[in-house]
Design an enzyme around this catalytic site. Structure first.
Site, PDB file in Angstrom:
ATOM      1  N   LYS A 248      -3.549   1.713   1.955  1.00 37.50           N
ATOM      2  CA  LYS A 248      -4.275   1.777   0.691  1.00 37.50           C
ATOM      3  C   LYS A 248      -3.849   2.986  -0.131  1.00 37.50           C
ATOM      4  O   LYS A 248      -3.633   2.893  -1.330  1.00 37.50           O
ATOM      5  CB  LYS A 248      -5.786   1.844   0.976  1.00 37.50           C
ATOM      6  CG  LYS A 248      -6.666   1.889  -0.264  1.00 37.50           C
ATOM      7  CD  LYS A 248      -6.581   0.600  -1.049  1.00 37.50           C
ATOM      8  CE  LYS A 248      -7.534   0.586  -2.222  1.00 37.50           C
ATOM      9  NZ  LYS A 248      -7.370  -0.637  -3.038  1.00 37.50           N
TER      10      LYS A 248
ATOM     11  N   ASN B 278      -1.825  13.442   9.429  1.00 31.35           N
ATOM     12  CA  ASN B 278      -1.413  12.517   8.371  1.00 31.35           C
ATOM     13  C   ASN B 278      -0.284  13.190   7.615  1.00 31.35           C
ATOM     14  O   ASN B 278      -0.435  14.321   7.160  1.00 31.35           O
ATOM     15  CB  ASN B 278      -2.587  12.219   7.429  1.00 31.35           C
ATOM     16  CG  ASN B 278      -2.192  11.288   6.293  1.00 31.35           C
ATOM     17  OD1 ASN B 278      -1.146  10.652   6.328  1.00 31.35           O
ATOM     18  ND2 ASN B 278      -3.041  11.217   5.269  1.00 31.35           N
ATOM     19  N   GLY B 279       0.858  12.490   7.473  1.00 30.47           N
ATOM     20  CA  GLY B 279       1.976  13.073   6.742  1.00 30.47           C
ATOM     21  C   GLY B 279       3.249  13.057   7.559  1.00 30.47           C
ATOM     22  O   GLY B 279       3.395  12.295   8.519  1.00 30.47           O
TER      23      GLY B 279
ATOM     24  N   LYS C 185       0.326  -9.386  -5.874  1.00 29.24           N
ATOM     25  CA  LYS C 185      -0.868  -9.733  -5.102  1.00 29.24           C
ATOM     26  C   LYS C 185      -0.552 -10.809  -4.066  1.00 29.24           C
ATOM     27  O   LYS C 185      -0.992 -10.734  -2.919  1.00 29.24           O
ATOM     28  CB  LYS C 185      -1.981 -10.212  -6.028  1.00 29.24           C
ATOM     29  CG  LYS C 185      -2.685  -9.117  -6.770  1.00 29.24           C
ATOM     30  CD  LYS C 185      -3.552  -8.306  -5.834  1.00 29.24           C
ATOM     31  CE  LYS C 185      -3.815  -6.930  -6.408  1.00 29.24           C
ATOM     32  NZ  LYS C 185      -2.682  -6.023  -6.358  1.00 29.24           N
TER      33      LYS C 185
ATOM     34  N   HIS D 184      18.151 -16.727 -18.225  1.00 34.21           N
ATOM     35  CA  HIS D 184      19.162 -15.742 -17.856  1.00 34.21           C
ATOM     36  C   HIS D 184      19.320 -15.645 -16.339  1.00 34.21           C
ATOM     37  O   HIS D 184      19.752 -14.608 -15.826  1.00 34.21           O
ATOM     38  CB  HIS D 184      18.815 -14.381 -18.455  1.00 34.21           C
ATOM     39  CG  HIS D 184      18.859 -14.367 -19.952  1.00 34.21           C
ATOM     40  ND1 HIS D 184      20.012 -14.148 -20.667  1.00 34.21           N
ATOM     41  CD2 HIS D 184      17.880 -14.585 -20.875  1.00 34.21           C
ATOM     42  CE1 HIS D 184      19.757 -14.216 -21.966  1.00 34.21           C
ATOM     43  NE2 HIS D 184      18.464 -14.477 -22.118  1.00 34.21           N
TER      44      HIS D 184
ATOM     45  N   ARG E 186      -7.415   2.356   4.509  1.00 35.37           N
ATOM     46  CA  ARG E 186      -6.216   3.132   4.197  1.00 35.37           C
ATOM     47  C   ARG E 186      -4.962   2.516   4.815  1.00 35.37           C
ATOM     48  O   ARG E 186      -3.848   2.847   4.425  1.00 35.37           O
ATOM     49  CB  ARG E 186      -6.381   4.572   4.702  1.00 35.37           C
ATOM     50  CG  ARG E 186      -7.513   5.322   4.029  1.00 35.37           C
ATOM     51  CD  ARG E 186      -7.764   6.674   4.695  1.00 35.37           C
ATOM     52  NE  ARG E 186      -6.677   7.583   4.482  1.00 35.37           N
ATOM     53  CZ  ARG E 186      -6.570   8.434   3.455  1.00 35.37           C
ATOM     54  NH1 ARG E 186      -7.499   8.443   2.521  1.00 35.37           N
ATOM     55  NH2 ARG E 186      -5.549   9.249   3.355  1.00 35.37           N
TER      56      ARG E 186
ATOM     57  N   CYS F 293      -2.909   6.522   7.066  1.00 31.77           N
ATOM     58  CA  CYS F 293      -3.517   7.293   8.140  1.00 31.77           C
ATOM     59  C   CYS F 293      -4.905   7.760   7.733  1.00 31.77           C
ATOM     60  O   CYS F 293      -5.170   8.025   6.567  1.00 31.77           O
ATOM     61  CB  CYS F 293      -2.674   8.490   8.556  1.00 31.77           C
ATOM     62  SG  CYS F 293      -1.061   8.095   9.214  1.00 31.77           S
TER      63      CYS F 293
ATOM     64  N   TRP G  19      -0.676   5.057  10.666  1.00 28.81           N
ATOM     65  CA  TRP G  19       0.274   4.178   9.978  1.00 28.81           C
ATOM     66  C   TRP G  19       1.655   4.724  10.320  1.00 28.81           C
ATOM     67  O   TRP G  19       2.009   5.831   9.932  1.00 28.81           O
ATOM     68  CB  TRP G  19       0.011   4.203   8.475  1.00 28.81           C
ATOM     69  CG  TRP G  19       0.658   3.098   7.699  1.00 28.81           C
ATOM     70  CD1 TRP G  19       0.153   1.850   7.490  1.00 28.81           C
ATOM     71  CD2 TRP G  19       1.893   3.155   6.987  1.00 28.81           C
ATOM     72  NE1 TRP G  19       1.000   1.111   6.692  1.00 28.81           N
ATOM     73  CE2 TRP G  19       2.088   1.896   6.368  1.00 28.81           C
ATOM     74  CE3 TRP G  19       2.875   4.134   6.801  1.00 28.81           C
ATOM     75  CZ2 TRP G  19       3.201   1.604   5.597  1.00 28.81           C
ATOM     76  CZ3 TRP G  19       3.990   3.841   6.044  1.00 28.81           C
ATOM     77  CH2 TRP G  19       4.140   2.588   5.445  1.00 28.81           C
TER      78      TRP G  19
ATOM     79  N   GLU H 185       2.031  -8.435 -11.636  1.00 28.36           N
ATOM     80  CA  GLU H 185       0.882  -8.118 -10.789  1.00 28.36           C
ATOM     81  C   GLU H 185       0.465  -9.325  -9.954  1.00 28.36           C
ATOM     82  O   GLU H 185       0.126  -9.197  -8.775  1.00 28.36           O
ATOM     83  CB  GLU H 185      -0.277  -7.623 -11.649  1.00 28.36           C
ATOM     84  CG  GLU H 185      -1.609  -7.464 -10.927  1.00 28.36           C
ATOM     85  CD  GLU H 185      -1.605  -6.436  -9.814  1.00 28.36           C
ATOM     86  OE1 GLU H 185      -2.594  -6.387  -9.068  1.00 28.36           O
ATOM     87  OE2 GLU H 185      -0.611  -5.689  -9.670  1.00 28.36           O
TER      88      GLU H 185
ATOM     89  N   GLU I 287       1.513  -9.351  -1.241  1.00 30.55           N
ATOM     90  CA  GLU I 287       0.780  -8.383  -0.426  1.00 30.55           C
ATOM     91  C   GLU I 287      -0.064  -9.050   0.652  1.00 30.55           C
ATOM     92  O   GLU I 287      -0.085  -8.600   1.794  1.00 30.55           O
ATOM     93  CB  GLU I 287      -0.133  -7.533  -1.308  1.00 30.55           C
ATOM     94  CG  GLU I 287       0.571  -6.469  -2.116  1.00 30.55           C
ATOM     95  CD  GLU I 287      -0.409  -5.671  -2.949  1.00 30.55           C
ATOM     96  OE1 GLU I 287      -0.324  -4.439  -2.928  1.00 30.55           O
ATOM     97  OE2 GLU I 287      -1.276  -6.273  -3.617  1.00 30.55           O
TER      98      GLU I 287
END
Length: 607
Positions: A602, A98-99, A483, A502, A27, A2, A74, A479, A486
């Site tokens: 973000k 926001n929240g 990526k 395994h 964001r 947000c 968001w 990582e 995402e």
């Protein structure tokens, strides 16, 4: 997560609000809107989806007024659509938020009983109605706001405008960040300095529990009890001119290519290349005396922490625990007396990481913050701040923040190793020299951009991709997989190479690309053996190694990329770049939204 922008100005507010929302797109959001005060009332425009939809709405029906609030949402409560988009409004107030208001259901029942009609599925609408009820009871806007804020439970940042009060805006902060911008006869409000960068660099950061009354000539800040408090005015280091894409197609590609420069900028704060030594800011503890270091982070920052665990234990002989922030405090693990804890967050506002830091402080730990935003809440509350000089990172998928975090962590390891007697002067000089070479070697890695773009066309056809690594390359495998997930939406998993037998080896066939991160370090031979097992089962290997490694194994791989020869200590910093580029080019090949991938934010400022 947000974005909030607010303006009490002398120019039409809508164009400035829209420009501010564009700077907050990074964001993450799924709808947007704004409201202004016009002729004693409130006028509002909202749209589902990207800001271009809101912009089109404003072209069809322009929004007048000099005071207004804007928001990129968001979704948390309620699906992403125009009805649930902010601002939420009654005939008396408009609110952006926001929240999460955790007790909104209780408030909704109370307000419905008083005749309020709810039109959305959001928690925020309860705030608008609560304010309106208090205004209807005869309270002044500032009083009504304070009464409402005291009723709210959860984490929130709020901005409110009131019909008939063009010279007034009220804001509140509990958990989620808010910055107040100071202008000349104008005042601004934003989720962060990024949104306010072209408007002003003079900022006041609200503290937890603060609420503020903004007027054109200034701001009055009060604490949760209503007592007037003073908060300092700081000068932001952000320049609005730095936020553009330049000649790059996407912010992510621009930020990948900025890495040689920002790694160098970050190093300059810690490394003296003339005498090959590392100097950290003054610490409130002796690194030689702490029994254990706890490192806490989320997402990409967690993988940086995981890589540094190998470094701290090998080169500083310091036991390290690495925890995901969202799990750390709920585990309620005992922390050692006299221990230190490091909290890593690009934004410095990550809600879970902030909560974990407060838990650690309550357990008597010395706290350190590794952040990219020195004015952030985590930075302000930590005992020590270690800064990554990465500059603004707009792309949701972190790139330069990750490599600069690794750079600072490497500097910490050298300093701690020397302090603990695990590194002698010669070893300190060797590792410091290797670290000093990283910016130049990072520039060398970027020369493989076209090569990786070619490989990406093949990877883009896959449904599943595996990443393998050992030692410090294992976190790089994690990582790399993150990526790819995402921004390309391809399922990918990172594994420690030794774990293949395994279970994961059952997934290998000719349709599954396997990206292997394998510098010629002390575990290269073991990794090479695992690669042979993958090739024997038809796996298509993308092999990232140095010249020696490529000669030894590269001909058997479907694709090989020869990295610079560097000390294994700094290899994780450099090997991050090709996995970033590969993910980027795969996403471009698939046509996804690289800078703003679906469902992601973000800065995650709520749990």
């Amino acid at each position: 997560m947000c974005g909030i922008i607010g303006i009490i100005g002398r120019a039409p507010a809508a164009p400035l609000l829209l420009d501010g929302l564009k700077r907050l797109e990074y964001r993450g959001y799924d709808s947007a809107g704004m409201a202004t005060l016009v002729d004693g009332g409130i006028d509002r425009r909202r749209a589902e989806g990207k800001l271009r939809n809101l912009e089109a709405r404003l072209q069809e029906a322009p929004l007048a007024g000099y005071t207004g609030i804007g928001h990129t949402r968001w979704a948390t409560h309620g699906v992403p659509n125009e009805i649930n988009a902010h601002p939420h409004a009654t005939d008396r107030v408009a609110v952006v938020h926001n929240g999460i208001v955790e007790n909104y259901q209780d408030l909704k029942r109370e307000l419905t009983a008083r005749g309020c009609r709810f039109e959305t599925d959001t928690d925020t609408e309860a705030v608008a109605h609560l304010l309106s009820v208090y205004l209807g009871d005869g309270h002044a806007p500032e009083t009504a706001a304070h009464m409402a804020f005291r009723r709210l439970e959860g984490a929130f940042a709020l901005a409110v405008i009131f019909a008939g009060h063009e010279d007034l805006m009220v804001a509140a902060r509990k958990g989620s960040p808010l910055a107040i911008g100071h202008g000349d006869g104008e005042m601004y409000l934003g989720s962060d300095a990024m949104g306010l960068a072209p408007l002003t660099r003079r900022l006041t950061y609200m503290e937890d529990g603060d609420w503020a009354v903004l007027r054109p000539d200034g701001v009055e800040i009060r604490d949760a009890e209503g007592n007037r408090v003073e908060r300092p005015v700081t000068t932001s280091s952000l320049d609005g001119a730095l936020i553009g894409k330049g000649n790059y197609r996407h912010f992510m590609l621009k930020e990948i290519h900025e890495q040689p420069a920002v790694i160098g900028d970050t190093l300059h704060a810690f490394l003296n290349p003339a005498i090959q030594t590392i100097t950290l800011p003054p610490l409130p503890f002796d690194p030689a005396a702490i029994p254990r270091l706890t490192i806490v982070a989320c997402g990409t920052s967690f993988y940086a922490a995981t890589a540094s665990r190998y470094w701290f234990e090998q080169h500083a002989r310091l036991p390290v625990d690495v925890d995901i922030a969202s799990e750390f405090r709920y585990r309620e693990g005992p922390l050692p007396e006299g221990g230190a804890a490091l909290f890593i967050s690009q934004s410095g506002e990550t809600a879970d990481t902030l909560a974990a830091m407060r838990y650690a402080r309550a357990q008597g730990q010395h706290t350190m913050a590794l952040v990219n935003v020195p004015e952030s809440t985590i930075a302000r509350e930590a005992d020590v701040v270690l800064r990554t000089n990465a500059g603004p990172e707009i792309g949701v998928a972190s790139t330069k923040a990750f490599t600069t975090q690794l750079t600072v962590l490497a500097a910490m390891v050298i300093s701690f190793g020397r302090a603990r007697g695990a590194l002698d002067e010669a070893a300190e000089a060797r590792l410091s020299s290797a670290l000093a070479e990283v910016p130049a070697r990072a520039a060398d890695v970027l020369q493989h951009d076209d090569r990786l773009a070619g490989i990406a066309d093949e990877v883009a056809e896959a449904r599943d991709v595996l990443y393998l690594g050992r030692g410090t390359s294992f976190p790089l495998a994690l990582e790399g997989a993150l990526k790819l997930k995402e921004i390309s939406y391809i399922h990918a998993e990172g594994y420690a190479a030794g774990e293949m037998k395994h279970g994961p080896i059952a997934l290998i066939d000719e349709s599954v690309p396997v990206v292997v991160v394998a510098p010629t370090d002390g575990v290269f031979d073991k990794t090479a053996s695992n690669v042979q097992e993958v090739i024997a089962r038809g796996g298509r290997v993308v092999f990232l190694s140095d010249a020696k490694g490529v000669v030894e194994l590269g001909e058997q791989a479907a694709h090989s990329v020869a990295m610079p020869d560097v000390d294994p200590f700094v290899a994780p910093i450099l090997y991050a770049i090709p996995v970033q580029l590969l993910a980027y080019h795969v996403a471009v090949a698939k046509g996804t939204d690289v800078d703003q991938p679906r469902n992601l934010a973000k800065s995650v400022t709520v749990e």
